[in-house]
Design a protein around this motif. Structure first.
Motif, PDB file in Angstrom:
ATOM      1  N   HIS A 190       0.748  -1.063  -0.305  1.00  0.00           N
ATOM      2  CA  HIS A 190       0.252   0.239   0.184  1.00  0.00           C
ATOM      3  C   HIS A 190       0.977   1.044   0.067  1.00  0.00           C
ATOM      4  O   HIS A 190       1.600   1.409   0.935  1.00  0.00           O
ATOM      5  CB  HIS A 190      -0.904   0.108   1.141  1.00  0.00           C
ATOM      6  N   THR A 219      -7.198  15.220  -8.966  1.00  0.00           N
ATOM      7  CA  THR A 219      -7.733  14.292  -7.489  1.00  0.00           C
ATOM      8  C   THR A 219      -9.219  14.145  -7.189  1.00  0.00           C
ATOM      9  O   THR A 219      -9.705  13.209  -6.428  1.00  0.00           O
ATOM     10  CB  THR A 219      -7.226  15.482  -6.261  1.00  0.00           C
ATOM     11  N   ARG A 235      -1.917  -1.002  -3.502  1.00  0.00           N
ATOM     12  CA  ARG A 235      -3.171  -0.450  -3.118  1.00  0.00           C
ATOM     13  C   ARG A 235      -2.500   1.124  -2.937  1.00  0.00           C
ATOM     14  O   ARG A 235      -1.433   1.367  -2.755  1.00  0.00           O
ATOM     15  CB  ARG A 235      -3.428  -0.789  -1.639  1.00  0.00           C
ATOM     16  N   LEU A 283      -2.581  11.659  -0.947  1.00  0.00           N
ATOM     17  CA  LEU A 283      -2.864  12.967  -0.105  1.00  0.00           C
ATOM     18  C   LEU A 283      -3.043  13.977  -0.889  1.00  0.00           C
ATOM     19  O   LEU A 283      -2.046  14.647  -1.355  1.00  0.00           O
ATOM     20  CB  LEU A 283      -2.001  13.078   0.975  1.00  0.00           C
ATOM     21  N   THR A 328      -3.214   5.348  -1.970  1.00  0.00           N
ATOM     22  CA  THR A 328      -3.983   6.524  -1.286  1.00  0.00           C
ATOM     23  C   THR A 328      -3.016   7.797  -1.802  1.00  0.00           C
ATOM     24  O   THR A 328      -1.897   7.780  -1.782  1.00  0.00           O
ATOM     25  CB  THR A 328      -3.821   6.411   0.066  1.00  0.00           C
ATOM     26  N   TRP A 377      -6.342  11.659   6.634  1.00  0.00           N
ATOM     27  CA  TRP A 377      -5.455  10.451   6.588  1.00  0.00           C
ATOM     28  C   TRP A 377      -4.739  10.144   7.708  1.00  0.00           C
ATOM     29  O   TRP A 377      -4.779   9.058   8.544  1.00  0.00           O
ATOM     30  CB  TRP A 377      -4.172  10.531   5.494  1.00  0.00           C
ATOM     31  N   ALA A 394      -7.013   4.975  -6.687  1.00  0.00           N
ATOM     32  CA  ALA A 394      -6.748   5.469  -5.594  1.00  0.00           C
ATOM     33  C   ALA A 394      -7.645   5.972  -4.539  1.00  0.00           C
ATOM     34  O   ALA A 394      -8.946   6.543  -4.989  1.00  0.00           O
ATOM     35  CB  ALA A 394      -5.547   6.494  -5.552  1.00  0.00           C
ATOM     36  N   ASP A 395      -7.477   5.936  -3.229  1.00  0.00           N
ATOM     37  CA  ASP A 395      -8.255   6.717  -2.209  1.00  0.00           C
ATOM     38  C   ASP A 395      -7.736   8.059  -2.086  1.00  0.00           C
ATOM     39  O   ASP A 395      -6.452   8.253  -2.208  1.00  0.00           O
ATOM     40  CB  ASP A 395      -8.254   5.976  -0.784  1.00  0.00           C
ATOM     41  N   VAL A 396      -8.479   8.992  -2.215  1.00  0.00           N
ATOM     42  CA  VAL A 396      -8.174  10.350  -2.135  1.00  0.00           C
ATOM     43  C   VAL A 396      -8.515  11.087  -0.953  1.00  0.00           C
ATOM     44  O   VAL A 396      -9.601  10.966  -0.685  1.00  0.00           O
ATOM     45  CB  VAL A 396      -8.511  11.007  -3.251  1.00  0.00           C
ATOM     46  N   LEU A 397      -7.376  11.288  -0.020  1.00  0.00           N
ATOM     47  CA  LEU A 397      -7.868  11.849   1.196  1.00  0.00           C
ATOM     48  C   LEU A 397      -6.816  13.133   1.522  1.00  0.00           C
ATOM     49  O   LEU A 397      -6.002  13.526   1.023  1.00  0.00           O
ATOM     50  CB  LEU A 397      -7.254  11.002   2.428  1.00  0.00           C
ATOM     51  N   VAL A 439       1.049   5.447  -0.004  1.00  0.00           N
ATOM     52  CA  VAL A 439       0.397   6.735   0.149  1.00  0.00           C
ATOM     53  C   VAL A 439       1.424   7.868  -0.421  1.00  0.00           C
ATOM     54  O   VAL A 439       2.676   8.110  -0.254  1.00  0.00           O
ATOM     55  CB  VAL A 439       0.387   6.963   1.579  1.00  0.00           C
TER      56      VAL A 439
END
Length: 181
Positions: free
Chosen positions: A111, A156, A136, A140, A138, A172, A164-167, A113
């Protein structure tokens, strides 16, 4: 990724970009996550740069981003510690011309980030390649910068969420603290 002095000089960092990035790095360290820096760099004389490469052709022979160039240094506000890994890439993607994949797989890292400059450059290229390599992801979003705010927004909000997860850094770090690492 690419949080180097010469890169940062081209962007407006008045919105506390480095502060948010520092928060993310500190949270990762507190959670025991490895921190890996990715920088663009070349050998003296830039033998890795083809004259056909429109992204890096302008730096060829300039000494910029070559060994010993102070502008190629990671900004001191977010400088690596001795235990951190620094990966040097030769192209836009963090994977291109680097040993990043080897470092990640050797460390059992699945994963990623991602943060960096520019959203439409290293971040986009790395998201695409990392997704194809089955990591995986993420991103930011407020720890990424782009010269064009609209391009940053589209990437984004519309492109990255497909892979991707976008935080935000705050969301995060809150999730990371709540998960116990």
């Amino acid at each position: 990724m690419d949080v180097q002095r010469s890169v940062l000089d081209r962007f407006d960092t008045s919105g506390d970009y480095l502060g948010r990035l520092g928060e993310a790095v500190a949270a990762a360290r507190t959670a025991g996550l490895p921190v890996i820096y990715v920088v663009v760099g070349f050998r003296p004389g830039h033998p890795e740069v083809s004259p056909r490469n429109t992204s890096f052709g302008a730096v060829a022979g300039s000494g910029r981003f070559a060994t010993g160039d102070p502008g190629a240094e990671i900004h001191p506000d977010v400088a690596p510690r001795p235990e951190d890994v620094v990966v040097t890439k030769r192209r836009v993607s963090a994977f291109a011309g680097s040993d990043l994949d080897l470092v990640l797989r050797s460390g059992g890292i699945e994963h990623l980030v991602l943060t960096g400059i520019a959203t439409s450059g290293v971040v986009l290229s790395t998201v695409r390649q990392a997704a194809d390599l089955d990591f995986r992801l993420t991103v930011l979003d407020d720890a990424c910068l782009n010269a064009d705010p609209e391009v940053h927004r589209v990437l984004t909000e519309k492109v990255f969420p497909r892979q991707a997860d976008v935080l935000s850094v705050a969301d995060w770090t809150k999730a990371l603290a709540g998960s116990g690492g």
